[in-house]
Design a protein around this motif. Structure first.
Motif, PDB file in Angstrom:
ATOM      1  N   SER A 161       0.347  -1.117  -0.468  1.00  0.00           N
ATOM      2  CA  SER A 161      -0.043  -0.025   0.213  1.00  0.00           C
ATOM      3  C   SER A 161       0.454   1.081   0.048  1.00  0.00           C
ATOM      4  O   SER A 161       2.092   0.944   0.098  1.00  0.00           O
ATOM      5  CB  SER A 161      -0.547   0.490   1.422  1.00  0.00           C
ATOM      6  OG  SER A 161      -0.069   0.447   2.831  1.00  0.00           O
ATOM      7  N   GLY A 162      -0.045   2.985  -0.406  1.00  0.00           N
ATOM      8  CA  GLY A 162       1.127   3.886  -0.441  1.00  0.00           C
ATOM      9  C   GLY A 162       1.033   4.168  -1.572  1.00  0.00           C
ATOM     10  O   GLY A 162       1.362   3.245  -2.326  1.00  0.00           O
ATOM     11  N   GLY A 163       2.079   4.922  -1.676  1.00  0.00           N
ATOM     12  CA  GLY A 163       2.066   5.893  -2.745  1.00  0.00           C
ATOM     13  C   GLY A 163       0.941   6.411  -3.296  1.00  0.00           C
ATOM     14  O   GLY A 163       0.057   6.818  -3.142  1.00  0.00           O
ATOM     15  N   ASP A 164       1.811   7.471  -3.985  1.00  0.00           N
ATOM     16  CA  ASP A 164       0.794   8.949  -5.012  1.00  0.00           C
ATOM     17  C   ASP A 164       0.735   8.476  -6.376  1.00  0.00           C
ATOM     18  O   ASP A 164       1.951   8.049  -6.690  1.00  0.00           O
ATOM     19  CB  ASP A 164       0.832   9.850  -4.470  1.00  0.00           C
ATOM     20  CG  ASP A 164       0.791  10.057  -2.916  1.00  0.00           C
ATOM     21  OD1 ASP A 164      -0.300  10.118  -2.528  1.00  0.00           O
ATOM     22  OD2 ASP A 164       1.951  10.696  -2.070  1.00  0.00           O
ATOM     23  N   TYR A 165      -0.480   8.600  -7.254  1.00  0.00           N
ATOM     24  CA  TYR A 165      -0.458   8.353  -8.706  1.00  0.00           C
ATOM     25  C   TYR A 165       0.205   9.260  -9.190  1.00  0.00           C
ATOM     26  O   TYR A 165       0.626  11.029  -8.897  1.00  0.00           O
ATOM     27  CB  TYR A 165      -1.501   8.392  -9.062  1.00  0.00           C
ATOM     28  CG  TYR A 165      -2.071   8.235 -10.411  1.00  0.00           C
ATOM     29  CD1 TYR A 165      -1.825   7.171 -10.929  1.00  0.00           C
ATOM     30  CD2 TYR A 165      -1.520   9.548 -11.134  1.00  0.00           C
ATOM     31  CE1 TYR A 165      -2.705   6.773 -12.568  1.00  0.00           C
ATOM     32  CE2 TYR A 165      -1.590   9.571 -12.411  1.00  0.00           C
ATOM     33  CZ  TYR A 165      -2.408   8.101 -13.322  1.00  0.00           C
ATOM     34  OH  TYR A 165      -2.266   7.754 -14.415  1.00  0.00           O
ATOM     35  N   ALA A 166       1.178   9.225 -10.100  1.00  0.00           N
ATOM     36  CA  ALA A 166       1.803  10.123 -11.132  1.00  0.00           C
ATOM     37  C   ALA A 166       2.250   9.398 -12.404  1.00  0.00           C
ATOM     38  O   ALA A 166       1.897   8.472 -12.337  1.00  0.00           O
ATOM     39  CB  ALA A 166       3.231  10.030 -10.604  1.00  0.00           C
ATOM     40  N   GLU A 167       1.751  10.644 -13.266  1.00  0.00           N
ATOM     41  CA  GLU A 167       1.950   9.752 -15.257  1.00  0.00           C
ATOM     42  C   GLU A 167       3.314   9.298 -15.109  1.00  0.00           C
ATOM     43  O   GLU A 167       3.066   8.255 -15.495  1.00  0.00           O
ATOM     44  CB  GLU A 167       1.730  10.769 -16.246  1.00  0.00           C
ATOM     45  CG  GLU A 167       0.323  11.295 -16.240  1.00  0.00           C
ATOM     46  CD  GLU A 167      -0.700  10.224 -16.108  1.00  0.00           C
ATOM     47  OE1 GLU A 167      -0.773   9.197 -16.613  1.00  0.00           O
ATOM     48  OE2 GLU A 167      -1.885  10.307 -15.406  1.00  0.00           O
ATOM     49  N   PHE A 168       4.806   9.331 -14.184  1.00  0.00           N
ATOM     50  CA  PHE A 168       5.677   8.962 -14.478  1.00  0.00           C
ATOM     51  C   PHE A 168       6.060   9.042 -13.394  1.00  0.00           C
ATOM     52  O   PHE A 168       7.195   9.616 -12.864  1.00  0.00           O
ATOM     53  CB  PHE A 168       6.671   9.605 -15.789  1.00  0.00           C
ATOM     54  CG  PHE A 168       6.027   9.623 -17.274  1.00  0.00           C
ATOM     55  CD1 PHE A 168       6.261   8.193 -17.518  1.00  0.00           C
ATOM     56  CD2 PHE A 168       5.631  10.130 -17.649  1.00  0.00           C
ATOM     57  CE1 PHE A 168       6.102   8.028 -18.778  1.00  0.00           C
ATOM     58  CE2 PHE A 168       4.628  10.096 -18.915  1.00  0.00           C
ATOM     59  CZ  PHE A 168       5.148   8.931 -19.443  1.00  0.00           C
ATOM     60  N   ALA A 169       6.221   7.898 -12.436  1.00  0.00           N
ATOM     61  CA  ALA A 169       6.446   8.188 -11.128  1.00  0.00           C
ATOM     62  C   ALA A 169       8.070   8.167 -10.856  1.00  0.00           C
ATOM     63  O   ALA A 169       8.815   7.017 -11.678  1.00  0.00           O
ATOM     64  CB  ALA A 169       5.947   7.484 -10.225  1.00  0.00           C
ATOM     65  N   ASN A 170       8.770   9.097  -9.882  1.00  0.00           N
ATOM     66  CA  ASN A 170      10.638   8.416  -9.513  1.00  0.00           C
ATOM     67  C   ASN A 170      10.961   7.912  -7.991  1.00  0.00           C
ATOM     68  O   ASN A 170      11.457   7.974  -7.395  1.00  0.00           O
ATOM     69  CB  ASN A 170      10.822  10.100  -9.741  1.00  0.00           C
ATOM     70  CG  ASN A 170      10.734  11.022  -8.230  1.00  0.00           C
ATOM     71  OD1 ASN A 170       9.747  10.956  -7.810  1.00  0.00           O
ATOM     72  ND2 ASN A 170      10.589  12.032  -9.211  1.00  0.00           N
ATOM     73  N   ASP A 171       9.444   6.778  -7.759  1.00  0.00           N
ATOM     74  CA  ASP A 171       9.530   6.475  -7.022  1.00  0.00           C
ATOM     75  C   ASP A 171       8.704   5.339  -6.585  1.00  0.00           C
ATOM     76  O   ASP A 171       8.284   5.170  -7.292  1.00  0.00           O
ATOM     77  CB  ASP A 171       9.177   7.090  -5.222  1.00  0.00           C
ATOM     78  CG  ASP A 171       8.594   6.265  -4.495  1.00  0.00           C
ATOM     79  OD1 ASP A 171       7.786   5.773  -3.122  1.00  0.00           O
ATOM     80  OD2 ASP A 171       9.743   6.980  -2.921  1.00  0.00           O
ATOM     81  N   ALA A 177       1.227   2.654  -6.975  1.00  0.00           N
ATOM     82  CA  ALA A 177      -0.206   3.655  -6.888  1.00  0.00           C
ATOM     83  C   ALA A 177      -0.235   3.452  -8.826  1.00  0.00           C
ATOM     84  O   ALA A 177      -1.629   3.595  -8.942  1.00  0.00           O
ATOM     85  CB  ALA A 177       0.026   4.447  -6.669  1.00  0.00           C
ATOM     86  N   SER A 178       0.836   4.002  -9.015  1.00  0.00           N
ATOM     87  CA  SER A 178       0.727   5.151 -10.664  1.00  0.00           C
ATOM     88  C   SER A 178      -0.005   3.777 -11.771  1.00  0.00           C
ATOM     89  O   SER A 178      -0.874   3.476 -12.245  1.00  0.00           O
ATOM     90  CB  SER A 178       1.549   5.600 -11.017  1.00  0.00           C
ATOM     91  OG  SER A 178       2.042   6.687 -10.468  1.00  0.00           O
ATOM     92  N   GLY A 179       0.802   2.508 -11.794  1.00  0.00           N
ATOM     93  CA  GLY A 179       0.711   1.572 -12.408  1.00  0.00           C
ATOM     94  C   GLY A 179      -0.931   0.393 -12.067  1.00  0.00           C
ATOM     95  O   GLY A 179      -1.369   0.258 -12.869  1.00  0.00           O
ATOM     96  N   CYS A 180      -1.062   0.411 -10.856  1.00  0.00           N
ATOM     97  CA  CYS A 180      -1.719  -0.259 -10.254  1.00  0.00           C
ATOM     98  C   CYS A 180      -3.744   0.160 -10.599  1.00  0.00           C
ATOM     99  O   CYS A 180      -4.388   0.364 -11.014  1.00  0.00           O
ATOM    100  CB  CYS A 180      -1.928  -0.522  -9.013  1.00  0.00           C
ATOM    101  SG  CYS A 180      -0.488  -2.202  -8.795  1.00  0.00           S
TER     102      CYS A 180
END
Length: 245
Positions: A161-171, A177-180
């Motif tokens: 769990s955790g993380g924030d959506y981004a179109e191209f994440a750097n974490d 989160a962005s992929g799922c």
């Protein structure tokens, strides 16, 4: 006559009074079989009729049913049927169509407009209903939450769990989160595009389920209806024959 609606899902248990053909104020509990204690179950309401929909594990369903039978004069369990309240199910064997999806369509059909219904819970379910109440079929996939859990189970270094959506994440957490979330959104958006091609008009998009709010910022055209299954159960209930006894 006091009548109550009960929706026992894979991860949450909701209940509300039946008010006309809709659910009243909803109470919701997160649950696992170990969390449904005797004290919690004994806090449930009492009345004349309990209308129940369940997709939970048989043991948990049986435990809840036993308590409801001791607290209500009648307990009536919703089942998927080929046709109800103007909705016609696409499945050749309607009993294989999940009752939560069935009830969601009953609630969505009340508007009399074409709609894509996306339920975001343990699974991601997507169904298309046309303006005449004909179910055109649907899809089932893993929800973002289930994707995360499955990845963590196979690679424990990937957080569940955790993380924030981004179109191209750097974490890594953000990338997960962005992929799922992005996978779920992409499937919903493809379903909307295909629905438009099938119907030659743009359907409404309704989201429901515990994972729905996380996807709303990515699907601004969507309407979130957290009590959709309970509203559908209410609509199913008022279309049932009066029980004798």
């Amino acid at each position: 006559m006091s009548q109550w609606l009960f929706d026992l899902g894979n991860s949450r248990f909701k209940f509300a009074p039946l008010q006309g053909n809709r659910a009243g104020d909803v109470q919701a509990w997160a649950h696992g079989a170990e969390d449904m204690t005797t004290a919690a179950l004994q806090a449930l309401p009492t009345g004349e009729v309990a209308w129940v929909a369940s997709v939970a594990a048989p043991a948990l369903t049986a435990a809840v049913m036993e308590v409801l039978q001791s607290r209500f004069a009648q307990v009536r369990v919703a089942r998927t049927s080929a046709e109800c309240a103007g909705v016609r199910i696409a499945y050749a064997r309607p009993e294989r169509f999940g009752v939560d999806r069935f009830l969601g369509l009953l609630a969505a059909a009340e508007a009399g407009a074409p709609v894509v219904v996306a339920g975001v819970g343990t699974a991601l379910t997507i169904d298309l209903l046309d303006a005449d109440g004909l179910h055109r079929g649907g899809r089932i996939a893993a929800s973002p939450t289930t994707m995360r859990l499955a990845l963590h189970a196979r690679a424990v270094q990937l957080p569940e769990s955790g993380g924030d959506y981004a179109e191209f994440a750097n974490d890594t957490a953000d990338a997960l989160a962005s992929g799922c979330d992005g996978a779920a959104v992409a499937l919903i958006e493809r379903s909307l595009a295909q629905a438009r091609a099938v119907l030659d008009e743009v359907p409404q998009l309704i989201l429901h389920g515990g994972g729905g709010p996380a996807l709303l910022p990515l699907l601004p055209q969507a309407r979130f209806r957290p009590s959709l299954v309970l509203d559908g159960l209410a609509r199913w209930a008022v279309h049932q024959p009066v029980a004798q006894g």
